[in-house]
Motif scaffolding. Structure first.
Motif, PDB file in Angstrom:
ATOM      1  N   GLN A   1     -58.264   4.235 -11.926  1.00 42.87           N
ATOM      2  CA  GLN A   1     -59.053   5.386 -12.393  1.00 42.87           C
ATOM      3  C   GLN A   1     -58.721   6.169 -13.478  1.00 42.87           C
ATOM      4  N   PRO A   2     -59.732   6.965 -14.112  1.00 41.69           N
ATOM      5  CA  PRO A   2     -59.428   7.961 -15.164  1.00 41.69           C
ATOM      6  C   PRO A   2     -58.679   8.990 -15.219  1.00 41.69           C
ATOM      7  N   THR A   3     -58.433   9.562 -13.577  1.00 37.80           N
ATOM      8  CA  THR A   3     -57.617  10.587 -13.291  1.00 37.80           C
ATOM      9  C   THR A   3     -56.141  10.104 -12.891  1.00 37.80           C
ATOM     10  N   VAL A   4     -55.401  11.111 -13.027  1.00 42.20           N
ATOM     11  CA  VAL A   4     -54.064  10.653 -12.805  1.00 42.20           C
ATOM     12  C   VAL A   4     -53.408  11.251 -11.698  1.00 42.20           C
ATOM     13  N   ASN A   5     -53.069   9.886 -10.529  1.00 39.34           N
ATOM     14  CA  ASN A   5     -52.678  10.475  -9.243  1.00 39.34           C
ATOM     15  C   ASN A   5     -51.246  11.245  -9.200  1.00 39.34           C
ATOM     16  N   THR A   6     -50.910  11.608  -8.227  1.00 39.23           N
ATOM     17  CA  THR A   6     -49.837  12.743  -7.844  1.00 39.23           C
ATOM     18  C   THR A   6     -48.533  11.960  -7.997  1.00 39.23           C
ATOM     19  N   SER A   7     -48.230  10.668  -7.853  1.00 38.59           N
ATOM     20  CA  SER A   7     -47.136   9.783  -8.030  1.00 38.59           C
ATOM     21  C   SER A   7     -46.704   9.771  -9.512  1.00 38.59           C
ATOM     22  N   SER A   8     -48.063   9.265 -10.157  1.00 35.95           N
ATOM     23  CA  SER A   8     -47.937   9.041 -11.572  1.00 35.95           C
ATOM     24  C   SER A   8     -47.457  10.392 -12.507  1.00 35.95           C
ATOM     25  N   LEU A   9     -48.151  11.495 -11.803  1.00 38.03           N
ATOM     26  CA  LEU A   9     -47.503  12.737 -12.521  1.00 38.03           C
ATOM     27  C   LEU A   9     -46.140  13.057 -12.396  1.00 38.03           C
ATOM     28  N   PHE A  10     -45.530  12.589 -11.113  1.00 42.19           N
ATOM     29  CA  PHE A  10     -44.054  12.822 -11.213  1.00 42.19           C
ATOM     30  C   PHE A  10     -43.381  11.771 -12.136  1.00 42.19           C
ATOM     31  N   LEU A  11     -43.826  10.980 -12.423  1.00 40.87           N
ATOM     32  CA  LEU A  11     -43.248   9.933 -13.435  1.00 40.87           C
ATOM     33  C   LEU A  11     -43.457  10.499 -14.882  1.00 40.87           C
ATOM     34  N   ILE A  12     -44.667  11.019 -15.268  1.00 44.94           N
ATOM     35  CA  ILE A  12     -44.890  11.505 -16.503  1.00 44.94           C
ATOM     36  C   ILE A  12     -44.215  12.792 -16.734  1.00 44.94           C
ATOM     37  N   ARG A  13     -43.888  13.561 -15.760  1.00 47.29           N
ATOM     38  CA  ARG A  13     -43.197  14.745 -15.975  1.00 47.29           C
ATOM     39  C   ARG A  13     -41.534  14.358 -16.521  1.00 47.29           C
ATOM     40  N   TYR A  14     -41.133  13.260 -16.200  1.00 51.97           N
ATOM     41  CA  TYR A  14     -39.717  12.891 -16.732  1.00 51.97           C
ATOM     42  C   TYR A  14     -39.862  12.183 -17.868  1.00 51.97           C
ATOM     43  N   LEU A  15     -41.134  11.646 -18.298  1.00 54.30           N
ATOM     44  CA  LEU A  15     -41.370  11.009 -19.506  1.00 54.30           C
ATOM     45  C   LEU A  15     -41.586  12.010 -20.813  1.00 54.30           C
ATOM     46  N   LYS A  16     -42.289  13.069 -20.333  1.00 59.87           N
ATOM     47  CA  LYS A  16     -42.855  14.154 -21.199  1.00 59.87           C
ATOM     48  C   LYS A  16     -41.566  15.025 -21.622  1.00 59.87           C
ATOM     49  N   CYS A  17     -40.978  15.530 -20.380  1.00 63.49           N
ATOM     50  CA  CYS A  17     -39.927  16.398 -20.507  1.00 63.49           C
ATOM     51  C   CYS A  17     -40.258  17.812 -21.370  1.00 63.49           C
ATOM     52  N   ASP A  18     -41.244  18.266 -20.874  1.00 62.85           N
ATOM     53  CA  ASP A  18     -41.690  19.461 -21.841  1.00 62.85           C
ATOM     54  C   ASP A  18     -40.995  21.001 -21.443  1.00 62.85           C
TER      55      ASP A  18
END
Length: 289
Positions: A165-182
């Motif tokens: 899907q074009p939107t990001v699911n909650t599990s993926s947001l968890f991983l992205i948070r660690y990969l962006k490290c903002d």
């Protein structure tokens, strides 16, 4: 699924683009809290997969309204409609959140399908998502026993893998948070359990098609510290600004047994393949760069 005017909704564009969708996919708009719409959706179906349940990215302000009531009432509406429609089997997607939240877990780190989250403990710790999944799954089993409905549940942990899907699911947001490290100095280095979304799909099909399938099935592939996951991603994409400082946490390690699901023939991808395909999907979608 059946067709309806809502099938032209732009948010369904990715579904209509699937191979063979023009000939084999039909969409029907339904609200799990509206029994009539659910009943018209499942009419004529031999099998139903109930996957809809609220999964917020942030702590809810009104958990009863936002999580608990929709999860329980939605599940019961689906099961009632399936019974009325004579559906052969219903596969309900639960969660390991309905398995491990317990102040008195069994001895040893491994948990299996006999383990249940403690509802009072979920309330005391304000873990509303785990409570919603626990309440919904328990209600599903109570209704199945009372109504004589064939129900099987599948309990996955964090679900990664390429986005459909074009939107990001909650599990993926968890991983992205660690990969962006903002703007974060250090990340918690907990052990996390994960599974590839494609392997979850395989598990659901097995749960539906296998005559011997019964009861609950834990669907978890890997238990790794966050630092290990980030190391794998950094080795594949050194240019990413991933987290590099971690706070070591102990005492929360949970490992789930998937022996029961594997006896149905379930197999899962390597951690490296799942993370590689996840990150490349996020990059293609412009979420990571």
């Amino acid at each position: 699924m059946r067709s309806s005017p809502s099938a032209g909704d732009p948010k369904n564009k990715h579904l209509r683009a699937l191979d063979g969708a023009g000939e084999r996919l039909r969409l029907f708009k339904a609200d799990v809290l509206d029994y009539a719409s659910v009943a018209s959706t499942v009419a004529g179906c031999a099998g139903v997969f109930h996957v809809a349940s609220p999964c917020p990215a942030a702590q809810p302000t009104n958990p009863e309204v936002e999580l608990l009531a929709p999860a329980v009432a939605g599940t019961l509406n689906v099961l009632r409609a399936c019974r009325e429609a004579g559906v052969r089997r219903v596969v309900v997607v639960s969660s390991v959140g309905a398995v491990f939240m317990n102040p008195n877990p069994p001895e040893g780190p491994t948990m299996d399908e006999h383990c249940w989250s403690n509802e009072e403990y979920c309330r005391a710790t304000e873990n509303w998502y785990c409570l919603s999944k626990t309440l919904a799954e328990r209600e599903a089993w109570a209704y199945a026993e009372k109504a004589g409905l064939d129900v099987v549940t599948v309990c996955p942990p964090l679900v990664f893998g390429p986005l459909l899907q074009p939107t990001v699911n909650t599990s993926s947001l968890f991983l992205i948070r660690y990969l962006k490290c903002d703007g974060v100095d250090a990340m918690d280095d907990r052990v996390r359990n994960m599974v590839d979304v494609r392997d979850v799909a395989d598990a659901l099909v097995l749960a539906y098609e296998s005559p011997e399938a019964a009861g609950r099935y834990i669907c978890s592939a890997h238990a790794r510290k966050v630092s290990e996951m980030v190391y794998v991603v950094r080795s594949l994409h050194p240019s990413l600004n991933c987290a590099n400082k971690f706070v070591q946490l102990v005492g929360d390690e949970k490992v789930f047994s998937t022996e029961k699901l594997q006896r149905l023939g379930w197999k899962f991808r390597t951690l490296e393949e799942t993370l590689k395909d996840s990150v490349e999907s996020y990059m293609s979608a412009g979420i990571l760069s």
